[in-house]
Design an enzyme around this catalytic site. Structure first.
Site, PDB file in Angstrom:
ATOM      1  N   GLY A  24       0.813  -1.210   0.000  1.00 18.95           N
ATOM      2  CA  GLY A  24       0.000   0.000   0.000  1.00 18.95           C
ATOM      3  C   GLY A  24       0.838   1.248   0.000  1.00 18.95           C
ATOM      4  O   GLY A  24       1.656   1.464   0.900  1.00 18.95           O
ATOM      5  N   PHE A  27      -0.926   6.970   2.750  1.00 20.77           N
ATOM      6  CA  PHE A  27      -0.197   7.765   3.756  1.00 20.77           C
ATOM      7  C   PHE A  27       0.694   6.883   4.629  1.00 20.77           C
ATOM      8  O   PHE A  27       1.843   7.220   4.914  1.00 20.77           O
ATOM      9  CB  PHE A  27      -1.185   8.495   4.670  1.00 20.77           C
ATOM     10  CG  PHE A  27      -1.861   9.646   3.997  1.00 20.77           C
ATOM     11  CD1 PHE A  27      -1.154  10.780   3.646  1.00 20.77           C
ATOM     12  CD2 PHE A  27      -3.214   9.602   3.721  1.00 20.77           C
ATOM     13  CE1 PHE A  27      -1.773  11.843   3.024  1.00 20.77           C
ATOM     14  CE2 PHE A  27      -3.847  10.659   3.106  1.00 20.77           C
ATOM     15  CZ  PHE A  27      -3.126  11.787   2.752  1.00 20.77           C
ATOM     16  N   GLU A 181     -18.517  17.391   3.600  1.00 21.54           N
ATOM     17  CA  GLU A 181     -17.654  18.169   2.703  1.00 21.54           C
ATOM     18  C   GLU A 181     -18.161  18.082   1.265  1.00 21.54           C
ATOM     19  O   GLU A 181     -18.218  19.077   0.539  1.00 21.54           O
ATOM     20  CB  GLU A 181     -16.210  17.673   2.804  1.00 21.54           C
ATOM     21  CG  GLU A 181     -15.595  18.016   4.157  1.00 21.54           C
ATOM     22  CD  GLU A 181     -14.114  17.706   4.280  1.00 21.54           C
ATOM     23  OE1 GLU A 181     -13.602  16.908   3.479  1.00 21.54           O
ATOM     24  OE2 GLU A 181     -13.473  18.279   5.179  1.00 21.54           O
TER      25      GLU A 181
HETATM   26  C1  LIG Z   1     -12.957  11.177   0.650  1.00 19.78           C
HETATM   27  C2  LIG Z   1     -12.041  11.125   1.848  1.00 19.78           C
HETATM   28  C3  LIG Z   1     -11.664  12.306   2.471  1.00 19.78           C
HETATM   29  C4  LIG Z   1     -10.807  12.268   3.556  1.00 19.78           C
HETATM   30  N1  LIG Z   1     -10.443  13.451   4.147  1.00 19.78           N
HETATM   31  C5  LIG Z   1      -9.556  13.443   5.137  1.00 19.78           C
HETATM   32  C6  LIG Z   1      -9.125  14.656   5.705  1.00 19.78           C
HETATM   33  O1  LIG Z   1      -9.590  15.727   5.315  1.00 19.78           O
HETATM   34  N2  LIG Z   1      -8.173  14.602   6.686  1.00 19.78           N
HETATM   35  C7  LIG Z   1      -7.644  13.418   7.120  1.00 19.78           C
HETATM   36  O2  LIG Z   1      -6.754  13.417   7.977  1.00 19.78           O
HETATM   37  N3  LIG Z   1      -8.068  12.243   6.620  1.00 19.78           N
HETATM   38  C8  LIG Z   1      -8.999  12.232   5.642  1.00 19.78           C
HETATM   39  N4  LIG Z   1      -9.433  11.044   5.129  1.00 19.78           N
HETATM   40  C9  LIG Z   1      -8.918   9.792   5.707  1.00 19.78           C
HETATM   41  C10 LIG Z   1      -7.553   9.469   5.156  1.00 19.78           C
HETATM   42  O3  LIG Z   1      -7.521   9.703   3.776  1.00 19.78           O
HETATM   43  C11 LIG Z   1      -7.232   8.020   5.461  1.00 19.78           C
HETATM   44  O4  LIG Z   1      -7.298   7.836   6.862  1.00 19.78           O
HETATM   45  C12 LIG Z   1      -5.840   7.664   4.952  1.00 19.78           C
HETATM   46  O5  LIG Z   1      -5.801   7.766   3.552  1.00 19.78           O
HETATM   47  C13 LIG Z   1      -5.457   6.241   5.353  1.00 19.78           C
HETATM   48  O6  LIG Z   1      -4.176   5.973   4.867  1.00 19.78           O
HETATM   49  P1  LIG Z   1      -3.718   4.483   4.554  1.00 19.78           P
HETATM   50  O7  LIG Z   1      -2.312   4.569   4.106  1.00 19.78           O
HETATM   51  O8  LIG Z   1      -4.060   3.615   5.690  1.00 19.78           O
HETATM   52  O9  LIG Z   1      -4.665   4.018   3.364  1.00 19.78           O
HETATM   53  P2  LIG Z   1      -4.809   4.626   1.905  1.00 19.78           P
HETATM   54  O10 LIG Z   1      -4.373   6.033   1.870  1.00 19.78           O
HETATM   55  O11 LIG Z   1      -6.198   4.312   1.506  1.00 19.78           O
HETATM   56  O12 LIG Z   1      -3.791   3.781   1.045  1.00 19.78           O
HETATM   57  C14 LIG Z   1      -3.989   2.418   0.782  1.00 19.78           C
HETATM   58  C15 LIG Z   1      -3.182   2.059  -0.441  1.00 19.78           C
HETATM   59  O13 LIG Z   1      -3.249   0.654  -0.632  1.00 19.78           O
HETATM   60  C16 LIG Z   1      -3.416   0.370  -2.000  1.00 19.78           C
HETATM   61  N5  LIG Z   1      -4.081  -0.934  -2.110  1.00 19.78           N
HETATM   62  C17 LIG Z   1      -5.292  -1.276  -1.622  1.00 19.78           C
HETATM   63  N6  LIG Z   1      -5.570  -2.545  -1.925  1.00 19.78           N
HETATM   64  C18 LIG Z   1      -4.523  -3.021  -2.608  1.00 19.78           C
HETATM   65  C19 LIG Z   1      -4.223  -4.275  -3.218  1.00 19.78           C
HETATM   66  N7  LIG Z   1      -5.058  -5.302  -3.138  1.00 19.78           N
HETATM   67  N8  LIG Z   1      -3.063  -4.422  -3.873  1.00 19.78           N
HETATM   68  C20 LIG Z   1      -2.180  -3.388  -3.949  1.00 19.78           C
HETATM   69  N9  LIG Z   1      -2.415  -2.186  -3.408  1.00 19.78           N
HETATM   70  C21 LIG Z   1      -3.572  -1.994  -2.741  1.00 19.78           C
HETATM   71  C22 LIG Z   1      -4.263   1.510  -2.523  1.00 19.78           C
HETATM   72  O14 LIG Z   1      -4.105   1.678  -3.922  1.00 19.78           O
HETATM   73  C23 LIG Z   1      -3.707   2.691  -1.722  1.00 19.78           C
HETATM   74  O15 LIG Z   1      -2.674   3.344  -2.401  1.00 19.78           O
HETATM   75  C24 LIG Z   1     -10.309  11.044   4.042  1.00 19.78           C
HETATM   76  C25 LIG Z   1     -10.693   9.851   3.431  1.00 19.78           C
HETATM   77  C26 LIG Z   1     -11.548   9.895   2.333  1.00 19.78           C
HETATM   78  C27 LIG Z   1     -11.954   8.609   1.685  1.00 19.78           C
END
Ligand SMILES: Cc1cc2nc3c(=O)[nH]c(=O)nc-3n(C[C@H](O)[C@H](O)[C@H](O)COP(=O)(O)OP(=O)(O)OC[C@H]3O[C@@H](n4cnc5c(N)ncnc54)[C@H](O)[C@@H]3O)c2cc1C
Length: 434
Positions: A24, A27, A181
């Site tokens: 992934g 962030f 939003e």
């Molecule tokens: C519309 C929206 C608005 C948001 N606004 C805010 C905000 O204003 N402020 C804030 O702090 N947070 C916000 N959030 C929450 C924040 O974006 C998430 O908490 C954060 O992105 C989580 O990070 P992560 O790395 O855990 O997952 P993600 O950022 O979702 O990253 C997961 C990654 O895994 C990859 N992946 C998934 N499945 C697979 C697979 N099977 N094979 C290979 N790769 C895969 C995806 O492509 C992605 O790149 C928002 C979320 C959304 C949906």
């Protein structure tokens, strides 16, 4: 006999071995890989997309406030200076947390000494009939593009047919930050932008509805912030249907628990998230929202050498309180995991995760926002809260160039009502929900 052996070797899946595999490039995964770079470990970062996406600005993409390139950054470019971090673009189809292997969609298998799982989350439809089939989810950049394209396409059709009576109503299910939003931004567009690009009749004939089963919006916020948000959404013309859940979704509208219906052209699902299928099938212990319950060091009890981060995990702060699914939680967990992995590899000691709370905040259309920041959760509203939002989210963007670019173009569009980046109706090849 010899040919049998070579045949079986040839049919074995290719095995890629690394010290650390990060699943992934969101962030959490990017922060982990960035902070492992240069620390003596060979790192493989796997993502199904070749870019890192910035979800906090996705609704701005869906509502044509900024362009795609402002919220997506190529992963290879982000790691171009780190020879010890290899980016692999491939979909992961299975995780084995015991063997610490991952299987890719093309059948290849990758194995690591340490596995970092940060695959985010997906929409939770709670088994509501029709919800998955007939709504637009709002999680990925692809989702935002598809929704934006559909909104523009509906307006184009109404304009071509010159049919002012055509209802373009939009229902947003879910009154959390994403739903608020999005509803605020669409309502804002209907007032400020749509009448300048299309017939003003369409804007007048269109209503944005925001539905949630709980009696308020922005559940985790204080009553004062909730009140401000409700009032501001009301001023923007958003119809609030609170305290009544959606029981069924049809192609042309939603049915609510009180038996009433809301007809709609487009229905957006911002009703909640759950951990992805990959997590569910991995055999790791699942807790709230299907996410993995990690211990304070961000590892998984019973699975040595496996870290789960960000939206895929239930993470607690130093006082044992559950942390929300936020970019800052994900980013900080990635950084902290890298530190603990480095300790694992060098014979040091892992440390329990300490979260630096940046507060919670939400935008509600142009110039309006709520923020609750600092140790005492100071509540601020209006332009000051908007500035707080900008500050916290600028820090989340991982590259200086992009930081300036994204906020400059959004700021310019925001101030001038200019929409240079209108999402094209053909921006996505995916079909609309039927
Ligand atoms: C519309 C929206 C608005 C948001 N606004 C805010 C905000 O204003 N402020 C804030 O702090 N947070 C916000 N959030 C929450 C924040 O974006 C998430 O908490 C954060 O992105 C989580 O990070 P992560 O790395 O855990 O997952 P993600 O950022 O979702 O990253 C997961 C990654 O895994 C990859 N992946 C998934 N499945 C697979 C697979 N099977 N094979 C290979 N790769 C895969 C995806 O492509 C992605 O790149 C928002 C979320 C959304 C949906």
């Amino acid at each position: 006999m010899a040919s049998d052996v070579s045949a079986s070797v040839a049919s074995m899946p290719t095995m890629i071995s690394k010290d650390v595999i990060v699943l992934g490039g969101g962030f959490a995964g990017v922060a982990a890989a960035q902070h492992l770079a240069g620390k003596g470990a060979e790192v493989l970062l796997i993502d199904k997309n070749n870019y890192h996406q910035f979800q906090p600005l996705h609704y701005q993409v869906a509502t044509s406030q900024i362009g795609v390139s402002e919220v997506a950054r190529p992963l290879r470019e982000m790691f171009r200076r780190h020879a010890d971090v290899r980016v692999l673009v491939s979909e992961v189809s299975a995780i084995d947390p015991v063997a610490k292997t991952v299987t890719l969609a093309d059948g290849r298998v990758c194995q690591a000494k340490t596995l970092v799982v940060a695959v985010g989350a997906e929409a939770n439809y709670f088994g509501i009939p029709g919800a998955e089939e007939h709504t637009y989810p709002m999680y990925t950049l692809d989702d935002a593009l598809r929704l934006g394209a559909q909104m523009v396409s509906e307006l184009d059709h109404a304009d071509t047919a010159n049919d002012a009576s055509r209802s373009l109503d939009l229902v947003v299910v879910g009154g959390g930050a994403t739903g608020v939003e999005l509803a605020g931004a669409v309502a804002d567009n209907l007032r400020s932008v749509v009448p300048t690009l299309f017939s003003p009749d369409f804007a007048r004939a269109t209503t944005v509805h925001l539905v949630d089963m709980v009696p308020t919006v922005l559940g985790p916020f204080s009553e004062k912030s909730q009140k401000y948000a409700r009032a501001h959404l009301g001023e923007l013309g958003v119809e609030l249907r609170l305290g009544v859940g959606v029981t069924e979704v049809k192609p042309d509208g939603v049915t609510l628990a009180d038996g009433s219906t809301i007809p709609a052209t487009i229905i957006v699902w911002a009703g909640g998230l759950k951990a992805s299928r990959l997590i569910a099938e991995s055999g790791m212990p699942q807790g709230r929202g299907g996410r993995v319950d990690v211990n304070t060091e961000l590892t998984v009890p019973g699975f040595p050498g496996v870290y789960v981060l960000g939206d895929s995990a239930n993470i607690t702060d130093s006082k044992g309180r559950a942390l929300p699914q936020l970019g800052s939680v994900a980013q900080q967990s990635g950084k902290w995991a890298a530190r603990n992995i480095h300790a694992d590899l060098t014979g040091g000691h892992r440390e329990p995760f300490r979260y630096r709370d940046k507060g919670i905040m939400a935008m509600i259309g142009r110039g309006a926002a709520v923020a609750e920041v600092g140790p005492g959760r100071r509540q601020i509203q209006g332009p000051l809260a908007f500035l707080a939002w900008l500050g916290v989210h600028a820090a989340l963007l991982s590259g200086v160039w992009q930081r300036v670019g994204a906020f400059a173009s959004w700021g310019a569009a925001y101030l001038t009502h200019n929409r240079p980046q209108v999402v094209l109706a053909s921006d996505t090849g995916k079909p609309r929900p039927q």
